[in-house]
Design a protein around this motif. Structure first.
Motif, PDB file in Angstrom:
ATOM      1  N   LYS A   1       0.829  -1.215   0.000  1.00 24.35           N
ATOM      2  CA  LYS A   1       0.000   0.000   0.000  1.00 24.35           C
ATOM      3  C   LYS A   1       0.860   1.260   0.000  1.00 24.35           C
ATOM      4  CE  LYS A   1      -2.855  -1.397   3.365  1.00 24.35           C
ATOM      5  NZ  LYS A   1      -4.010  -1.370   4.304  1.00 24.35           N
ATOM      6  N   SER A   2       2.008   1.201   0.664  1.00 18.52           N
ATOM      7  CA  SER A   2       2.890   2.375   0.658  1.00 18.52           C
ATOM      8  C   SER A   2       3.440   2.615  -0.748  1.00 18.52           C
ATOM      9  CB  SER A   2       4.034   2.188   1.669  1.00 18.52           C
ATOM     10  OG  SER A   2       4.989   1.252   1.220  1.00 18.52           O
ATOM     11  N   ILE A   3       3.648   1.540  -1.495  1.00 22.50           N
ATOM     12  CA  ILE A   3       4.102   1.670  -2.889  1.00 22.50           C
ATOM     13  C   ILE A   3       2.984   2.217  -3.768  1.00 22.50           C
ATOM     14  CG2 ILE A   3       4.762   0.329  -4.940  1.00 22.50           C
ATOM     15  CD1 ILE A   3       6.381  -1.483  -3.009  1.00 22.50           C
ATOM     16  N   LEU A   4       1.786   1.637  -3.645  1.00 25.76           N
ATOM     17  CA  LEU A   4       0.645   2.119  -4.432  1.00 25.76           C
ATOM     18  C   LEU A   4       0.402   3.611  -4.218  1.00 25.76           C
ATOM     19  CD1 LEU A   4      -1.970  -0.760  -3.969  1.00 25.76           C
ATOM     20  CD2 LEU A   4      -0.837  -0.110  -6.108  1.00 25.76           C
ATOM     21  N   ALA A   5       0.574   4.062  -2.983  1.00 25.33           N
ATOM     22  CA  ALA A   5       0.300   5.464  -2.646  1.00 25.33           C
ATOM     23  C   ALA A   5       1.234   6.420  -3.370  1.00 25.33           C
ATOM     24  CB  ALA A   5       0.410   5.672  -1.142  1.00 25.33           C
ATOM     25  N   HIS A   6       2.371   5.925  -3.845  1.00 28.04           N
ATOM     26  CA  HIS A   6       3.352   6.808  -4.475  1.00 28.04           C
ATOM     27  C   HIS A   6       3.536   6.513  -5.960  1.00 28.04           C
ATOM     28  CE1 HIS A   6       4.197   7.433  -0.215  1.00 28.04           C
ATOM     29  NE2 HIS A   6       4.731   8.579  -0.580  1.00 28.04           N
ATOM     30  N   LEU A   7       2.599   5.756  -6.532  1.00 23.65           N
ATOM     31  CA  LEU A   7       2.573   5.558  -7.977  1.00 23.65           C
ATOM     32  C   LEU A   7       1.570   6.524  -8.602  1.00 23.65           C
ATOM     33  CD1 LEU A   7       2.536   1.639  -8.275  1.00 23.65           C
ATOM     34  CD2 LEU A   7       4.456   3.186  -8.743  1.00 23.65           C
ATOM     35  N   PRO A   8       1.710   6.857  -9.893  1.00 21.47           N
ATOM     36  CA  PRO A   8       0.725   7.724 -10.555  1.00 21.47           C
ATOM     37  C   PRO A   8      -0.672   7.124 -10.459  1.00 21.47           C
ATOM     38  CG  PRO A   8       2.684   7.481 -11.907  1.00 21.47           C
ATOM     39  CD  PRO A   8       2.840   6.518 -10.779  1.00 21.47           C
ATOM     40  N   GLU A   9      -1.661   7.964 -10.297  1.00 15.73           N
ATOM     41  CA  GLU A   9      -3.037   7.512 -10.082  1.00 15.73           C
ATOM     42  C   GLU A   9      -3.524   6.597 -11.203  1.00 15.73           C
ATOM     43  OE1 GLU A   9      -7.529   9.438  -9.616  1.00 15.73           O
ATOM     44  OE2 GLU A   9      -5.761  10.682  -9.252  1.00 15.73           O
ATOM     45  N   GLU A  10      -3.221   6.946 -12.451  1.00 18.43           N
ATOM     46  CA  GLU A  10      -3.686   6.130 -13.566  1.00 18.43           C
ATOM     47  C   GLU A  10      -3.028   4.751 -13.538  1.00 18.43           C
ATOM     48  OE1 GLU A  10      -5.890   4.863 -16.598  1.00 18.43           O
ATOM     49  OE2 GLU A  10      -6.129   6.777 -15.513  1.00 18.43           O
ATOM     50  N   GLU A  11      -1.778   4.696 -13.146  1.00 20.43           N
ATOM     51  CA  GLU A  11      -1.076   3.413 -13.049  1.00 20.43           C
ATOM     52  C   GLU A  11      -1.702   2.538 -11.960  1.00 20.43           C
ATOM     53  OE1 GLU A  11       3.480   1.733 -12.295  1.00 20.43           O
ATOM     54  OE2 GLU A  11       3.140   3.822 -12.920  1.00 20.43           O
ATOM     55  N   VAL A  12      -2.087   3.172 -10.851  1.00 19.93           N
ATOM     56  CA  VAL A  12      -2.739   2.432  -9.763  1.00 19.93           C
ATOM     57  C   VAL A  12      -4.063   1.850 -10.237  1.00 19.93           C
ATOM     58  CG1 VAL A  12      -3.787   2.612  -7.470  1.00 19.93           C
ATOM     59  CG2 VAL A  12      -1.622   3.766  -7.947  1.00 19.93           C
ATOM     60  N   ARG A  13      -4.828   2.661 -10.951  1.00 15.48           N
ATOM     61  CA  ARG A  13      -6.128   2.184 -11.438  1.00 15.48           C
ATOM     62  C   ARG A  13      -5.959   1.008 -12.397  1.00 15.48           C
ATOM     63  NH1 ARG A  13     -10.177   5.417  -9.853  1.00 15.48           N
ATOM     64  NH2 ARG A  13      -9.635   7.528  -9.154  1.00 15.48           N
TER      65      ARG A  13
ATOM     66  N   GLY B   1      13.106   5.819  -5.310  1.00 14.42           N
ATOM     67  CA  GLY B   1      14.269   5.988  -6.157  1.00 14.42           C
ATOM     68  C   GLY B   1      14.557   7.458  -6.400  1.00 14.42           C
ATOM     69  N   ALA B   2      15.614   7.738  -7.145  1.00 18.40           N
ATOM     70  CA  ALA B   2      16.011   9.116  -7.411  1.00 18.40           C
ATOM     71  C   ALA B   2      14.933   9.884  -8.168  1.00 18.40           C
ATOM     72  CB  ALA B   2      17.319   9.134  -8.203  1.00 18.40           C
ATOM     73  N   ASP B   3      14.100   9.162  -8.929  1.00 13.68           N
ATOM     74  CA  ASP B   3      13.043   9.811  -9.693  1.00 13.68           C
ATOM     75  C   ASP B   3      11.750   9.956  -8.908  1.00 13.68           C
ATOM     76  OD1 ASP B   3      12.334   7.171  -9.553  1.00 13.68           O
ATOM     77  OD2 ASP B   3      12.066   6.873 -11.706  1.00 13.68           O
ATOM     78  N   GLY B   4      11.766   9.557  -7.639  1.00 13.38           N
ATOM     79  CA  GLY B   4      10.582   9.686  -6.807  1.00 13.38           C
ATOM     80  C   GLY B   4       9.644   8.496  -6.864  1.00 13.38           C
ATOM     81  N   ARG B   5       9.917   7.539  -7.754  1.00  7.79           N
ATOM     82  CA  ARG B   5       9.098   6.331  -7.828  1.00  7.79           C
ATOM     83  C   ARG B   5       9.553   5.329  -6.773  1.00  7.79           C
ATOM     84  NH1 ARG B   5       5.859   4.812 -12.076  1.00  7.79           N
ATOM     85  NH2 ARG B   5       6.336   2.623 -11.581  1.00  7.79           N
ATOM     86  N   PRO B   6       8.599   4.594  -6.189  1.00 10.26           N
ATOM     87  CA  PRO B   6       8.978   3.584  -5.197  1.00 10.26           C
ATOM     88  C   PRO B   6       9.631   2.372  -5.854  1.00 10.26           C
ATOM     89  CG  PRO B   6       6.612   3.517  -5.599  1.00 10.26           C
ATOM     90  CD  PRO B   6       7.139   4.694  -6.368  1.00 10.26           C
ATOM     91  N   VAL B   7      10.782   1.988  -5.351  1.00  8.83           N
ATOM     92  CA  VAL B   7      11.453   0.776  -5.836  1.00  8.83           C
ATOM     93  C   VAL B   7      11.154  -0.401  -4.915  1.00  8.83           C
ATOM     94  CG1 VAL B   7      13.300   2.018  -6.984  1.00  8.83           C
ATOM     95  CG2 VAL B   7      13.579   1.362  -4.586  1.00  8.83           C
ATOM     96  N   GLY B   8      10.662  -0.087  -3.735  1.00  8.26           N
ATOM     97  CA  GLY B   8      10.342  -1.127  -2.757  1.00  8.26           C
ATOM     98  C   GLY B   8       9.834  -0.499  -1.488  1.00  8.26           C
ATOM     99  N   GLY B   9       9.962  -1.230  -0.392  1.00  6.48           N
ATOM    100  CA  GLY B   9       9.493  -0.704   0.874  1.00  6.48           C
ATOM    101  C   GLY B   9      10.057  -1.494   2.035  1.00  6.48           C
ATOM    102  N   VAL B  10       9.895  -0.934   3.220  1.00  4.43           N
ATOM    103  CA  VAL B  10      10.380  -1.562   4.452  1.00  4.43           C
ATOM    104  C   VAL B  10       9.234  -1.561   5.448  1.00  4.43           C
ATOM    105  CG1 VAL B  10      11.287   0.642   5.326  1.00  4.43           C
ATOM    106  CG2 VAL B  10      12.218  -1.516   6.191  1.00  4.43           C
ATOM    107  N   SER B  11       9.176  -2.580   6.281  1.00  8.87           N
ATOM    108  CA  SER B  11       8.046  -2.682   7.208  1.00  8.87           C
ATOM    109  C   SER B  11       8.478  -3.230   8.561  1.00  8.87           C
ATOM    110  CB  SER B  11       6.937  -3.570   6.634  1.00  8.87           C
ATOM    111  OG  SER B  11       7.368  -4.923   6.582  1.00  8.87           O
TER     112      SER B  11
END
Length: 240
Positions: free
Chosen positions: A133-145, A199-209
């Motif tokens: 969910k933390s990754i989805l929250a930081h992806l473009p909205e259209e990509e999430v849909r 990542g450097a471009d602001g896209r999530p490459v992964g996550g930690v929990s």
């Protein structure tokens, strides 16, 4: 190339070697294309064809895995261990975004006498896990849909969020406070908080929990670990 990579992921999934039909379904690639790509991968040594028509990991893929694992910065382990200590010895996971799923690449077990079912190499849905969910929250909205349309919101427990509207509301909250919560949505009696590694471009490459059991750690207690979690996510960013 995208199809080949998805097929490699499918072959390397737990429970292998896998039959052609299983690889085809997991990779979402037509059967004829899957067969042709597998033949090429087998010829190059990345895939091994078993005698019973199943496909397993080949020596070149295992060698590549060893090279990647051996080259992992030691500081990744240090950051994760420091996070575990800051979280009172709870379980810590590091996962990478892999198409429509997250894949656990590191797990530091809890110092408590309870163990979770997760393991390194396991893939999990994006919508049921705190990291996902933390990754989805930081992806473009259209990509999430598009992702949610393709995968659906299948329940893993009775608490899994299966409404897109409810999930979108959760994702907005994740963006506001910086971390996501999985409150028994992926596994009964398990509660997690997760933050994206960007990542450097602001896209999530992964996550930690941070993962806890509900009968030992309350929601308020686990959310109190959020500052340490967010600091770890920032520290991991330049290393992934």
């Amino acid at each position: 190339m995208e199809k080949s990579l998805r097929i490699l992921e499918a072959v390397a999934a737990p429970g292998g070697p896998h039959r052609l039909a299983e690889v085809t379904a997991a990779a979402a690639v037509p059967k004829s294309s899957t067969f042709r790509i597998l033949a090429s991968l087998a010829e190059q040594g990345f895939v091994r064809q078993e005698g019973d028509g199943r496909y397993g990991v080949g020596p070149r893929l295992r060698g590549l895995s060893a090279l990647v694992s051996g080259g992992e910065p030691a500081s990744i382990g240090r950051i994760l261990d420091e996070l575990r200590q800051a979280a009172g010895g709870q379980t810590v996971h590091l996962a990478l975004h892999s198409g429509r799923t997250v894949t656990y690449v590191r797990k530091l077990e809890s110092e408590q006498p309870f163990r979770t079912a997760s393991r390194v190499g396991m893939r999990m849905p994006l919508h049921t896990t705190a990291i996902g969910k933390s990754i989805l929250a930081h992806l473009p909205e259209e990509e999430v849909r598009e992702l949610l349309t393709a995968t659906g919101l299948a329940p893993r427990t009775e608490r899994t969020v299966t409404s897109k509207e409810a999930l979108y509301a959760q994702l907005a909250e994740v963006r506001s406070r910086g971390f996501a919560l999985d409150d028994e949505e992926n596994e009964p009696s398990i509660r997690c908080i997760g933050a994206p590694v960007l990542g450097a471009d602001g896209r999530p490459v992964g996550g930690v929990s941070i993962t806890t059991v509900t009968f030992l750690v309350s929601r308020e207690e686990i959310e109190a670990y959020a500052p340490a979690l967010l600091a770890a996510a920032r520290a991991l960013a330049p290393l992934l």
